[in-house]
Design a protein around this motif. Structure first.
Motif, mmCIF file in Angstrom:
data_model
loop_
_atom_site.group_PDB
_atom_site.id
_atom_site.type_symbol
_atom_site.label_atom_id
_atom_site.label_comp_id
_atom_site.label_asym_id
_atom_site.label_seq_id
_atom_site.Cartn_x
_atom_site.Cartn_y
_atom_site.Cartn_z
ATOM 1 N N ILE A 9 0.854 -1.191 0.000
ATOM 2 C CA ILE A 9 0.000 0.000 0.000
ATOM 3 C C ILE A 9 0.884 1.233 0.000
ATOM 4 O O ILE A 9 1.842 1.320 0.772
ATOM 5 N N VAL A 10 0.592 2.178 -0.870
ATOM 6 C CA VAL A 10 1.353 3.418 -0.882
ATOM 7 C C VAL A 10 0.373 4.586 -0.950
ATOM 8 O O VAL A 10 -0.580 4.565 -1.715
ATOM 9 N N THR A 11 0.598 5.557 -0.087
ATOM 10 C CA THR A 11 -0.333 6.681 -0.045
ATOM 11 C C THR A 11 0.373 8.025 0.046
ATOM 12 O O THR A 11 -0.268 9.058 -0.033
ATOM 13 N N ASP A 12 1.695 8.012 0.214
ATOM 14 C CA ASP A 12 2.386 9.285 0.444
ATOM 15 C C ASP A 12 3.494 9.465 -0.591
ATOM 16 O O ASP A 12 4.542 8.815 -0.536
ATOM 17 N N TYR A 13 3.247 10.345 -1.540
ATOM 18 C CA TYR A 13 4.202 10.511 -2.637
ATOM 19 C C TYR A 13 5.551 11.006 -2.139
ATOM 20 O O TYR A 13 6.588 10.518 -2.560
ATOM 21 N N ASP A 14 5.510 11.981 -1.235
ATOM 22 C CA ASP A 14 6.766 12.589 -0.795
ATOM 23 C C ASP A 14 7.636 11.602 -0.029
ATOM 24 O O ASP A 14 8.850 11.666 -0.070
ATOM 25 N N LYS A 15 6.990 10.670 0.653
ATOM 26 C CA LYS A 15 7.744 9.731 1.478
ATOM 27 C C LYS A 15 8.123 8.484 0.688
ATOM 28 O O LYS A 15 9.263 8.016 0.773
ATOM 29 N N ASP A 16 7.197 7.968 -0.097
ATOM 30 C CA ASP A 16 7.387 6.623 -0.636
ATOM 31 C C ASP A 16 8.042 6.568 -2.014
ATOM 32 O O ASP A 16 8.429 5.511 -2.475
ATOM 33 N N TYR A 17 8.165 7.684 -2.685
ATOM 34 C CA TYR A 17 8.703 7.640 -4.046
ATOM 35 C C TYR A 17 10.075 8.294 -4.176
ATOM 36 O O TYR A 17 10.542 8.523 -5.267
ATOM 37 N N ASN A 18 10.691 8.609 -3.065
ATOM 38 C CA ASN A 18 11.894 9.423 -3.135
ATOM 39 C C ASN A 18 13.177 8.676 -3.470
ATOM 40 O O ASN A 18 13.976 9.132 -4.256
ATOM 41 N N THR A 19 13.374 7.557 -2.832
ATOM 42 C CA THR A 19 14.638 6.847 -3.008
ATOM 43 C C THR A 19 14.350 5.441 -3.475
ATOM 44 O O THR A 19 13.221 4.952 -3.349
ATOM 45 N N ILE A 20 15.375 4.786 -3.971
ATOM 46 C CA ILE A 20 15.165 3.420 -4.451
ATOM 47 C C ILE A 20 14.827 2.515 -3.275
ATOM 48 O O ILE A 20 13.930 1.678 -3.372
ATOM 49 N N ASP A 21 15.480 2.703 -2.145
ATOM 50 C CA ASP A 21 15.132 1.904 -0.969
ATOM 51 C C ASP A 21 13.705 2.187 -0.543
ATOM 52 O O ASP A 21 12.986 1.313 -0.100
ATOM 53 N N GLY A 22 13.330 3.449 -0.717
ATOM 54 C CA GLY A 22 11.967 3.849 -0.385
ATOM 55 C C GLY A 22 10.941 3.140 -1.249
ATOM 56 O O GLY A 22 9.771 3.056 -0.887
ATOM 57 N N LEU A 23 11.383 2.638 -2.431
ATOM 58 C CA LEU A 23 10.460 1.922 -3.313
ATOM 59 C C LEU A 23 10.352 0.442 -2.956
ATOM 60 O O LEU A 23 9.577 -0.285 -3.559
ATOM 61 N N TYR A 24 11.174 0.002 -2.011
ATOM 62 C CA TYR A 24 11.108 -1.411 -1.619
ATOM 63 C C TYR A 24 10.006 -1.586 -0.583
ATOM 64 O O TYR A 24 10.249 -1.920 0.574
ATOM 65 N N TRP A 25 8.785 -1.320 -1.045
ATOM 66 C CA TRP A 25 7.654 -1.374 -0.124
ATOM 67 C C TRP A 25 7.365 -2.803 0.289
ATOM 68 O O TRP A 25 7.491 -3.726 -0.507
ATOM 69 N N ASP A 26 6.899 -2.949 1.520
ATOM 70 C CA ASP A 26 6.535 -4.269 2.010
ATOM 71 C C ASP A 26 5.116 -4.614 1.586
ATOM 72 O O ASP A 26 4.301 -3.749 1.287
ATOM 73 N N MET A 27 4.838 -5.904 1.622
ATOM 74 C CA MET A 27 3.523 -6.408 1.277
ATOM 75 C C MET A 27 2.469 -5.998 2.307
ATOM 76 O O MET A 27 2.752 -5.973 3.509
ATOM 77 N N ASN A 28 1.289 -5.715 1.811
ATOM 78 C CA ASN A 28 0.135 -5.592 2.690
ATOM 79 C C ASN A 28 -0.859 -6.670 2.293
ATOM 80 O O ASN A 28 -0.870 -7.129 1.161
ATOM 81 N N SER A 29 -1.700 -7.054 3.248
ATOM 82 C CA SER A 29 -2.640 -8.131 2.973
ATOM 83 C C SER A 29 -3.849 -7.595 2.211
ATOM 84 O O SER A 29 -4.125 -6.401 2.195
ATOM 85 N N GLN A 30 -4.574 -8.517 1.599
ATOM 86 C CA GLN A 30 -5.801 -8.151 0.887
ATOM 87 C C GLN A 30 -6.771 -7.434 1.836
ATOM 88 O O GLN A 30 -7.411 -6.458 1.444
ATOM 89 N N GLU A 31 -6.825 -7.910 3.082
ATOM 90 C CA GLU A 31 -7.730 -7.276 4.051
ATOM 91 C C GLU A 31 -7.352 -5.808 4.271
ATOM 92 O O GLU A 31 -8.214 -4.927 4.310
ATOM 93 N N GLU A 32 -6.056 -5.567 4.398
ATOM 94 C CA GLU A 32 -5.609 -4.180 4.611
ATOM 95 C C GLU A 32 -5.939 -3.312 3.397
ATOM 96 O O GLU A 32 -6.314 -2.145 3.520
ATOM 97 N N ILE A 33 -5.765 -3.891 2.225
ATOM 98 C CA ILE A 33 -6.061 -3.120 1.006
ATOM 99 C C ILE A 33 -7.543 -2.776 0.950
ATOM 100 O O ILE A 33 -7.933 -1.651 0.630
#
Lengths: 1082, 592
Positions: free
Chosen positions: B157-181
């Protein structure tokens, strides 16, 4: 101690040119009417030390001896004899006996010419003997005695650790690599011409202008160019006039003939090919792979296939032609008390060896260098203008397989020249208009323009086999480049200016200014044609592109140089400075599609037109400092620091420090050094460590940009445009760093008549810019982003030796060098341990780009063998070991033991980097004649040749093949397969093309020794020309005459891609060249 | 002169010394606007929200495979080319198949573009314009996650452009479950309902923009997916009652599958993916996100996948015999075939005359008038009943398939008929087959000119029990109304039919296939019957458990270590439902 010297003397007797009469052994006395007397004397050097081992002989005879350990000698000689005294490293003397029995002490003077050689090291000069870094000095005068059309090819094989590989296209830029692969990006060295960094290509400069060349190989030597020196530096100075020299005109020129060797690949003729096609078709049918064979291949009652008409095209003869090259250079130079001038005019023209619009290349160069001494200021100005005009092949190895919308993938011209069917005509007038027989051609005006074509009915539906003559005649790729580089240098002697003239101190301020402007015009034209219904270029896709590229480069360098000697033995040289470079690039490109015939190639004549433009700026600021210090020329120290800022890097990371230190110790200058300096004049141990940088990436890479108004959607059927961030940008791009360690020693003997250099280096490249995968969850259009992610190590040994002897009538030089290379990729990017590029794999912990494929087992000879393989599959619950494989096909080893051969069974098959490179050259002079031979080679080297291994030996398809393949598809009476070659088919319908899978079968041993140049010259005596001409020399030179190798393919010294070493992808053959040349001065 | 030279040298030296300052290295990019310089006002963010819309019509979203993969996953349709789509029909795609990534990739493009707007307008209340931009971005963001969780189950799940799209490590998002989505989608759509206007506002709000009604309808669907039937009923009935805008079923069913302003964005359409009509398109096919261009054709390639090979289509997907026979199971009040069949399946039928069904051209397949006995199969090598929906087979405006991203028929992604059927299903789950539930079903039946359910000879038993009513909805009315539209695969998952042996056997029967090579076997071998006389295979024969979802592409997992081993399809782990699965009621529909 003296015994040691004697031992050395004995060793040196092995070297070929020492005057080697035996001590004490008198030679037979010449029958002479004169009275012989016994003459004694003592030979000493300038400091009065005895010189043992020096030769004394009677001039004009072989009667002689050598001095003993105390420098004394006794020789029976005629009383009117003239004695000649020689010793390596010293100037020979002649002394008349004049009846004396004791001629006293003879003092020999050192020959300092060699020892005191001065080297340009960047922002200064240094004595060669004082060098502590790794600097290769190329003897430009020697090199220019042999004719070369390109600066880089002059260096081939000449310098240990410098590999020059090339594509043979006229005007092509050779690939120069210094000490291995330093980066995953571009790796050419930085060229510095007359103190001005000119970038990484010197294509449009004339080799005739060169005065000296130095190659800086390690961090210590190159650190002064820190930011851009990671791939090494080539320093070139150009010719100046000499002071107080009357105007002098030099002419040099040559005319040469180029020919492509025609026996590298053998291909089938029409009869052989027809038989092969028939055999392949029958094998396909026998294995239930029904394939279409054109109706033109007719099986006779004798079972032999024949082509239905007389066509039997030898494509080699049709595609290649004899090329010519010529070069003319006029140089005017001279000077007065306070100024010198040098004007060089140069013309080079090379007509290529392939029929059609290219390749060829011509270049005009004018260079004007002036120097002025104005009181305490020395000025030097230089301006060079060059114009080049290059036509490249329409489809080369750079773009032959590039997908262009609507343009068929024709493959490189070179490959087509060998794989085209001999049953296709080279020329055929009837193809101008095909409308009567091929309805689809009706929309085209000129169809195949009189070139032979594939007739689908007769040849079958061959796709991708487009007549190379058609493509290369019809399509054009031209680049014209105009380049002006203006440089000015002022050097102010500050103490002199202040009327202070301290004896041992010199302080100068230097200003370098340079501006260069390069204007390139590109023209490409891809005309529409109709070749077959499947190989055609629609009118709507034919395209004319006209582009201009303009590069401006301004450079300002301020340096202060202090040189001094303190307390006699402390020598100090300090350089400090600031440099600023600003590059500005503008690109403009316009293209038009769909032109009315006949063609007038201007954009406005096109039906559809479009254009684009872009501009880029690149700025580098640097602060530099260097201290060279030596004590009594015995202990040497060099410390360099450079701080660079680059606009290509992100704000936080754009400044980098590039320090280096190197130390040297001249053992030969120590009091305890046991060997006499007349034997060993130089023994220096040196070592260095330093860091270099690299920022060879494009501009603005760290800036995130918006794709504005690029994304279309619609509401109520009306278009609306949106904007978004479409590419992931790494906002933190920093310097690539190369940490370089180098240790070596230099040995000079007999006043440098014999020189050895040995070196070991290790370069650790860190923070290499590498394309890291952008996760798909990012939602960006770029699959990769450049990051400082990778690292790599290169290490190796370099050894070079040279020997020269000019003391006799037969004068000669021998140079030999050898280098090794070990490469290891130590990181790619986080979580990524390998990258596969076709048949090459780069794995962390291994060398870059190793061969990657299947392990060849053999040919399946019988049903029993096939069953045996399939039994392995059945044991694993699978059906077939190699699905679709038949008797006669190749089998491979099941690496993962899953019972089936697939992509997972690939393994590393070896290395494509040569482990050992060597160069050997020699030159001999006798009377007016001289002969020079230059060779180089590589050992422990393996190559895949695209044309031979992947095409001419392919077992599938419709292209022409090597006659070796005629041997395939043979069975004995029991149905066992007996051919040496695997079975051949028209089409492959198995899951993998078993007989073409990449395995050891497709890798060739490519050790080679290339005779690069052989030149025989004659230097006419000046008096023959009554003083009108001087220095007249005529020569004949052969280049690339022979290569000793088992490799089947052109250009074993081809230039590979970074990740695909050892893959020769249709490199353009370097021709064999014979040149006739003349030089003269007046 | 000498002094001049010194002065000159000194001047240049001084000039370059003072020049050595940081700002000289700050070069300007004159080629593109930098992200920082992009306007954050209404103008700029209006453009940014268009980029989000742009991505929903790409190849991996609704332009092709993001639509057709779900059609394949369903039991009404099968892969008649037996290649390319095959692993998505058989539900056994290998993790190394790059196509696994297409849907993922393009929906995450959409997420990127919509997250940008959501981040730049973090709260409501700044201005109406900003509220509406945020509302649209929330809707598209939720729509993207609806697809992602329906195709891939778990995802980051990604909701914050400034936080989640900045660095390559920042793009290594963890999995969220279907329920969370699903929780995220519910939250975002609830807010979007507040922020967005109703379609009644007109203009672009009635011409393709996300509206309050669209958000409510998608929320209803998500709640149904999540078995929150009470909540779902509230939103679904709210739509029917006009709380989120005025909607009504169009009179002619076929109006939902034709291009032109008289048909598109009609009163039944709640959210519609906009494609340009065939005659006003640009010239460039945008197959990948790399060649995005303002001159795009802005069409879809679903038509190319559905259309018969003989007419130039790619012949990939066909309707099942089960669906064909379902249409034939009940006739209209005037004893004709169900007009929905005409728009769903392109066969020759005696009932199709130029006057019937309304809005149709009779027995036409592209420009060709068919005669009795004429047979058009989707794929010459394998047969298959051609699908008519979202093609021009029946529209009469084109005489041949124009392959590529060229079809201009808007996709009516959520239409009122679907809401009626979902509402009926929700009520049935909450209270059983009440009069209200039957009334909603009758709305749909009546538009198809069928009698009321209570009067149906064949299906009047549907109201006997909740199980029977569900069976009728799931296996009769939804396939007939929504046949060969995207959504059937989502339905099979939310009903749990991959996890129940009887249900799985049932969908295997629906998806049974006979392969006919027209050239070698002859037309006469082509069998419309159901059950099939000869079953060569069914779509689910080689289904691997967990593969009702598409596995993550190996390259995607490699590039992002945070994704771990991927989802249930990557590991072959069976999914287990948290709800009870309604048993098969054999009397209803065409069940064995």
């Amino acid at each position: 101690m003296r015994k040691v010297i004697l031992i050395f003397c004995g060793m040196l007797a092995l070297t070929p040119a020492t005057f080697a009469s035996q001590s004490g052994n008198r030679l037979p006395i010449a029958l002479s009417p004169a009275d012989n007397i016994s003459v004694t004397g003592k030979i000493v050097d300038a400091s009065g030390e005895p010189l043992p081992g020096a030769s004394v002989y009677v001039k004009g005879t072989t009667n002689g001896t050598i001095s003993d350990i105390d420098g004394n000698f006794t020789l029976n000689a005629p009383d009117d004899a003239i004695l000649v005294f020689t010793f390596v490293g010293y100037i020979s003397q002649e002394i008349a006996v004049n009846g004396r029995t004791n001629i006293g002490t003879i003092t020999m003077q050192e020959d300092n010419q060699e020892i005191e050689q001065v080297v340009v090291i960047g922002y200064g000069t240094q004595k060669k003997v004082d060098l502590t870094g790794s600097v290769a000095i190329v003897d430009a005068d020697e090199m220019k005695k042999v004719s070369n059309s390109n600066i880089s090819t002059m260096l081939e094989g000449k310098v240990a650790g410098v590999q020059i590989t090339s594509d043979g296209q006229p005007g092509a830029d050779p690939n120069v690599r210094i000490r291995g692969i330093g980066s995953f990006g571009s790796t050419p060295p930085l060229y510095v011409i007359d103190g001005v960094p000119v970038g990484t290509t010197i294509r449009d400069f004339s080799p005739n202008d060169i005065a000296t060349i130095q190659i800086l190989k390690d961090a210590s030597a190159a650190a002064i160019y820190g930011s851009r020196a990671a791939n090494g530096v080539v320093i070139i100075t150009t010719k100046n006039g000499k002071k107080n020299q009357p105007a002098r005109v030099d002419y040099s020129g040559y005319f040469g003939i180029d020919k492509i060797t025609n026996n590298i690949y053998e291909v089938m003729d029409a009869d052989q090919f027809s038989q092969y096609m028939g055999s392949a078709k029958e094998r396909s049918e026998a294995t239930s792979n029904p394939s279409e064979l054109g109706a033109g291949y007719v099986k006779g009652s004798d079972g032999v296939y024949k082509w239905y008409d007389e066509t039997n095209t030898n494509w080699f003869d049709e595609v290649f032609k004899t090329g010519i090259r010529q070069n003319h250079n006029v140089n005017i130079s001279g000077g007065g008390d306070a100024h010198t001038y040098n004007v060089g005019l140069d013309y080079f023209n090379q007509k290529g060896t392939v029929e059609g619009a290219g390749p060829d290349y011509q270049r005009y160069t004018v260079r004007v260098n002036n120097t002025f001494d104005v009181k305490f200021i020395k000025f030097r100005t230089g301006i060079v203008y060059s114009h080049s005009d290059q036509n490249t092949m329409s489809r080369g190895n750079d773009n032959g397989n590039t997908y262009i919308q609507g343009i068929p993938e024709t493959g490189p011209i070179l490959r087509q020249a060998f794989t085209m069917q001999p049953t296709i005509k080279a020329y055929d007038e009837s193809t101008w208009c095909l409308d009567a027989t091929v309805p689809a051609a009706a929309d085209y005006k000129y169809d195949s323009y009189g070139f032979g074509r594939v007739d689908v009915d007769k040849h079958g539906d061959l796709r991708g086999f487009v007549n190379p003559l058609l493509v290369n005649n019809l399509w054009e790729r031209n680049t014209k480049v105009d380049r002006v580089v203006a440089t000015a240098n002022a050097s102010v002697d500050i103490f002199n200016m202040l009327k202070l003239n301290p004896a041992n101190h010199k302080l100068s301020y230097n200003l370098n200014l340079s501006y260069s402007k390069t204007y390139a015009k590109d023209h490409t034209w891809m005309a529409s044609y109709f070749y077959t219904p499947n190989d055609k270029v629609d009118k709507s896709n034919e395209q004319l592109t006209k582009a201009t590229r303009q590069y401006d480069d301004a450079l300002v360098e301020n340096t202060i140089n202090y040189e001094g000697t303190l307390a006699e033995k402390h020598h100090i040289n300090v350089v400090a400075g600031i440099t600023y470079e600003n590059e500005y690039t503008q690109n403009f490109s316009e293209w038009g599609k769909n032109f009315p015939e006949p063609y007038y190639l201007q954009i406005n004549n096109a039906e559809d037109r479009d254009a684009n433009s872009s501009e880029y700026q690149h700025v580098i600021e640097s602060y530099i400092g260097r201290l060279n210090y030596d004590f009594d020329q015995r202990y040497l120290l060099s410390v360099t620091a450079r701080r660079d800022g680059s606009s290509r890097l992100s704000k936080e990371d754009r400044w980098g420090w590039f320090p280096s230190v190197s130390l040297g110790w001249r053992l030969d200058r120590e009091a305890f050094f046991p060997v006499d300096e007349h034997l060993i004049n130089l023994l220096k141990i040196r070592g260095s460590y330093g860091i270099l940088g690299n920022e060879n990436i494009g501009e603005y890479a760290y800036m995130a940009t918006m794709a504005r108004q690029n994304q279309a959607y619609s509401f109520n059927n009306t278009k609306v445009l949106g904007s978004s961030v479409t590419t992931f940008v790494n906002t933190a791009i920093a310097w690539e760093k190369k940490k370089s360690t180098s240790v070596g020693f230099d040995l000079g003997m007999f006043s440098n008549q014999l020189e050895f250099t040995f070196e070991w280096y290790k370069n650790v490249s860190e923070d290499l810019l590498y394309g890291v995968a952008v996760p798909a969850n990012g939602g960006f259009s770029n699959a990769n982003v450049t990051m400082n992610a990778a690292s790599m190590e290169n290490s190796g040994f370099e050894w070079s030796a040279s020997y020269h002897n000019y003391k006799h009538k037969v004068k000669y030089d021998i140079n030999f060098n050898v280098s090794t290379l070990k490469n290891e990729v130590t990181a790619l990017s986080a979580g990524k341990d390998r990258q596969v590029d076709g048949r090459n794999i780069t794995t962390v912990g291994e060398e870059i780009g190793k061969f990657y494929g299947w392990e060849y087992g053999g040919i399946i000879r019988s049903q029993a063998e096939l069953d045996e393989l399939n039994a392995k599959a059945i044991a694993q619950g699978k059906d077939e070991y190699q699905p679709g494989a038949n008797i006669g096909d190749c089998w491979y080893v099941d690496q993962n033991g899953d019972g089936v051969i697939d992509a997972d069974d690939q393994k590393v098959l070896g290395s494509g980097l040569p482990k050992i490179n060597f160069g050997l050259s020699g030159r001999v002079e006798y009377k007016g004649f001289d002969l020079a031979v230059s060779t180089f080679g590589a050992l422990k080297y393996k190559v895949i040749d695209d044309i031979y291994d992947l095409n001419l030996m392919s077992c599938y398809g419709y292209g022409n093949r090597s006659p070796e393949m005629l041997n395939s598809n043979q069975f004995d009476a029991n149905g066992n397969y007996i051919s040496e070659q695997p079975a051949c088919y028209l089409k492959n319908s198995a899951t993998l093309g078993w007989n073409d899978l990449f395995s050891e079968r497709k890798i060739q041993k490519a050790n080679y020794w290339k005779i690069a140049t052989v030149e025989l010259g004659y230097n006419f005596k000046d008096e023959w020309f009554n003083g009108i001409l001087t220095g007249v020399r005529a020569y004949v030179s052969g280049q690339n005459l022979a290569t000793i190798t088992k490799y089947k393919g052109y250009n074993v010294d081809f230039a590979p891609g970074t990740f695909t070493p050892g893959y020769n992808y249709c490199s353009y053959p370097t021709p064999k060249t014979v040149m006739f040349g003349l030089r003269a001065s007046f | 002169m000498k002094k001049f030279n010194i002065l000159l040298a000194a001047a240049v030296a001084a000039g370059s010394l003072s020049g050595c300052s940081e700002d000289l290295l700050d070069v300007k990019n004159n080629n593109n606007q930098t992200t920082e310089a992009f306007s954050q006002s209404t103008d700029g963010l209006s453009e940014a929200v268009i980029a989000a819309y742009n991505h929903i019509r790409m190849e991996g979203t609704y332009g092709r495979v993001g639509y057709t993969f779900d059609v394949c996953r369903g039991d009404e349709a099968w892969n008649s080319s037996q290649q390319w789509y095959l692993p998505f029909d058989e539900l056994n795609t290998a993790i190394t198949n790059e196509m696994n990534n297409w849907v993922f990739r393009d929906w995450f493009y959409t997420i990127n573009a919509s997250t940008y707007v959501i981040t730049k307008i973090p709260n409501k209340g700044v201005s109406t314009a900003f509220d509406r931009l945020r509302g649209q971005a929330l809707f598209i963001h939720a729509l993207a996650y609806y697809n992602i969780m329906g195709y891939y189950k778990d995802a980051p799940i990604v909701t914050d452009y400034d936080k989640d799209y900045n660095t390559i490590d920042g793009l290594y998002w963890d999995m969220n479950s279907q329920e969370e989505i699903i929780e995220l989608i519910k939250k975002e759509l609830t807010e979007a309902i507040e922020l967005l206007p109703k379609r009644d506002e007109g203009g672009e709000w009635a011409g393709g923009r996300a509206t309050q009604g669209a958000a409510a309808a998608l929320l209803g669907k998500v709640l149904m997916f999540n078995h929150e039937f009470k909540e779902a009923q509230k939103y679904l009935e709210g739509i029917i009652n006009g709380e989120y805008g005025t909607y009504s079923l169009v009179k002619n069913y076929g109006d939902n599958f034709q291009e032109g302003s008289q048909f598109e964005n009609n009163s039944e359409s709640i959210f519609e993916v906009q494609f340009l009509d065939h005659d006003v398109q640009g010239t460039q096919d945008e197959w990948t996100p790399v060649n995005v261009t303002p001159d795009a054709t802005q069409g879809h390639a679903i038509e190319s996948n559905f259309a018969a090979g003989k007419y130039g289509g790619w012949a990939d997907i066909s309707a099942s015999n089960w669906l064909y026979n379902l249409f034939k199971s009940e006739r209209t009040v005037d004893n004709k075939l169900d007009p929905r069949m005409y728009w769903t399946i392109a066969t020759y039928e005696d009932d199709w005359t130029t006057s019937y069904p309304a809005g149709g051209n009779g027995n036409f397949y592209y420009g060709v008038k068919m005669k009795k006995g004429d047979l058009i199969v989707t794929n010459d090598g394998n047969g298959g009943i051609p699908i008519a929906k979202y093609t021009n087979a029946r529209t009469g405006i084109l005489s041949q398939v124009v392959t590529g991203l060229r079809c201009g028929i808007n996709i009516r992604l959520i239409r009122l008929a679907d809401i009626y059927l979902l509402a009926a299903e929700a009520i049935n789950e909450n209270e059983g087959p009440t009069a209200k539930a039957v009334e909603y079903v009758d709305k749909v039946r009546e538009r198809a000119n069928l009698c009321k359910l209570a009067a149906s000879d064949k299906y009047k038993g549907a109201t006997a029990s909740a199980d029977a009513f569900f069976e009728y909805l799931a296996n009769v009315e939804r396939p007939r109304e929504l046949g060969c539209e995207y959504g059937r695969g989502f339905d099979l998952i939310r009903w749990g039919w991959f996890y129940d042996d009887a249900r799985f056997k049932q969908i295997k029967d629906h998806a049974s296939i006979q392969l006919i090579n027209v050239a070698t076997d002859g037309n006469d071998k082509f069998d419309f019957g159901y059950p099939l006389q000869k079953v060569d295979k069914t779509s689910y024969d080689s289904y691997i458990k967990g593969h009702e979802y598409i596995p993550y592409y190996q390259g995607t997992l490699d590039a992002n270590p945070g994704l771990g081993k991927g989802n249930s399809a990557n590991t072959g782990t069976p999914n287990t439902p948290s709800f009870s699965i309604r048993p098969v009621v054999k009397e209803i529909g065409l069940n064995l």
